[in-house]
Write a protein that holds these residues in place. Structure first.
Motif, PDB file in Angstrom:
ATOM      1  N   LEU A  63      53.593  37.274  41.504  1.00 21.73           N
ATOM      2  CA  LEU A  63      54.172  36.673  40.390  1.00 21.73           C
ATOM      3  C   LEU A  63      54.267  35.112  40.754  1.00 21.73           C
ATOM      4  O   LEU A  63      54.052  34.263  39.788  1.00 21.73           O
ATOM      5  N   MET A  74      49.704  32.863  34.444  1.00 21.85           N
ATOM      6  CA  MET A  74      50.714  33.820  34.376  1.00 21.85           C
ATOM      7  C   MET A  74      50.221  35.148  33.883  1.00 21.85           C
ATOM      8  O   MET A  74      50.681  36.102  34.126  1.00 21.85           O
ATOM      9  N   SER A  75      49.404  34.994  32.811  1.00 21.43           N
ATOM     10  CA  SER A  75      48.784  36.200  32.214  1.00 21.43           C
ATOM     11  C   SER A  75      48.118  36.991  33.169  1.00 21.43           C
ATOM     12  O   SER A  75      48.125  38.288  33.323  1.00 21.43           O
ATOM     13  N   ASN A 108      50.195  38.697  35.987  1.00 21.36           N
ATOM     14  CA  ASN A 108      50.889  39.871  35.613  1.00 21.36           C
ATOM     15  C   ASN A 108      49.713  40.942  35.115  1.00 21.36           C
ATOM     16  O   ASN A 108      50.189  41.905  35.591  1.00 21.36           O
ATOM     17  N   GLN A 136      49.311  43.080  38.513  1.00 21.31           N
ATOM     18  CA  GLN A 136      50.286  43.739  39.207  1.00 21.31           C
ATOM     19  C   GLN A 136      50.153  45.369  39.260  1.00 21.31           C
ATOM     20  O   GLN A 136      49.160  45.834  38.125  1.00 21.31           O
TER      21      GLN A 136
END
Length: 177
Positions: A15, A48-49, A52, A55
């Motif tokens: 992250l 960030m998208s 994420n 993950q």
């Protein structure tokens, strides 16, 4: 899972990679020969998208390229369906500050060896825009062979390009003729 290179590592996305990725990806030279799904400008929200989304991959097929612990690029296999289910596509990008340092040919070798050892695949393909000879050299240095050229097959930023098809066959896959 980490794949160790000379001065870099391929590892899963964290992250905290978002800020560094945004910094390196927000460059028109980086996005110039990538699919339009790689946005430009590349915002922190985009980063960030993406992080994420990456993950909990199973199997792990999308790696960050990290230098000195910082995310500076990415390399991945896009697993496909139907008749291409055993032939993933290879894609990669690297922050411009790291171009010409030998990172990408080695990263391609690392992910290729990893894929052939851990995934049920018969070959890996990569499609390169005709205006990107540096990426063609990356693949050739990594042992990929040019399979052909698809003429006038893509449009990027209003320009029509040929696409060069590269592949590496899994030496342990059974070949049917």
């Amino acid at each position: 899972m980490e794949l160790m290179g000379s001065g870099f590592v391929l590892r899963p996305w964290h992250l905290e990679d978002a800020l560094s990725i945004q910094h390196h990806a927000d460059n028109p030279n980086v996005s110039a020969f990538l699919a339009d799904r790689f946005p430009y400008p590349y915002t922190l929200d985009d980063a960030m998208s993406w992080v994420n989304l990456m993950q909990n991959q199973n199997p792990l097929v999308n790696f960050v390229i990290a230098v000195d612990g910082k995310a500076v690029g990415g390399i991945a296999l896009e697993m496909r369906q139907d008749v291409h289910q055993k032939t993933p596509l290879l894609g990669y990008w690297l922050g411009e500050a790291y171009w010409g340092k030998g990172i990408m040919p080695e990263a391609v070798k690392l992910i290729t060896n990893y894929a052939f050892a851990h995934l049920d695949i018969i070959c890996i393909q990569a499609f390169i825009f005709s205006g990107n000879p540096a990426s063609m050299r990356v693949l050739e240095k990594a042992g990929y062979e040019k399979q052909g050229v698809i003429k006038h097959s893509i449009v990027k930023r209003g320009k029509i390009w040929n696409e060069h098809v590269y592949a590496m066959l899994n030496p342990q896959a059974v070949t049917l003729t």
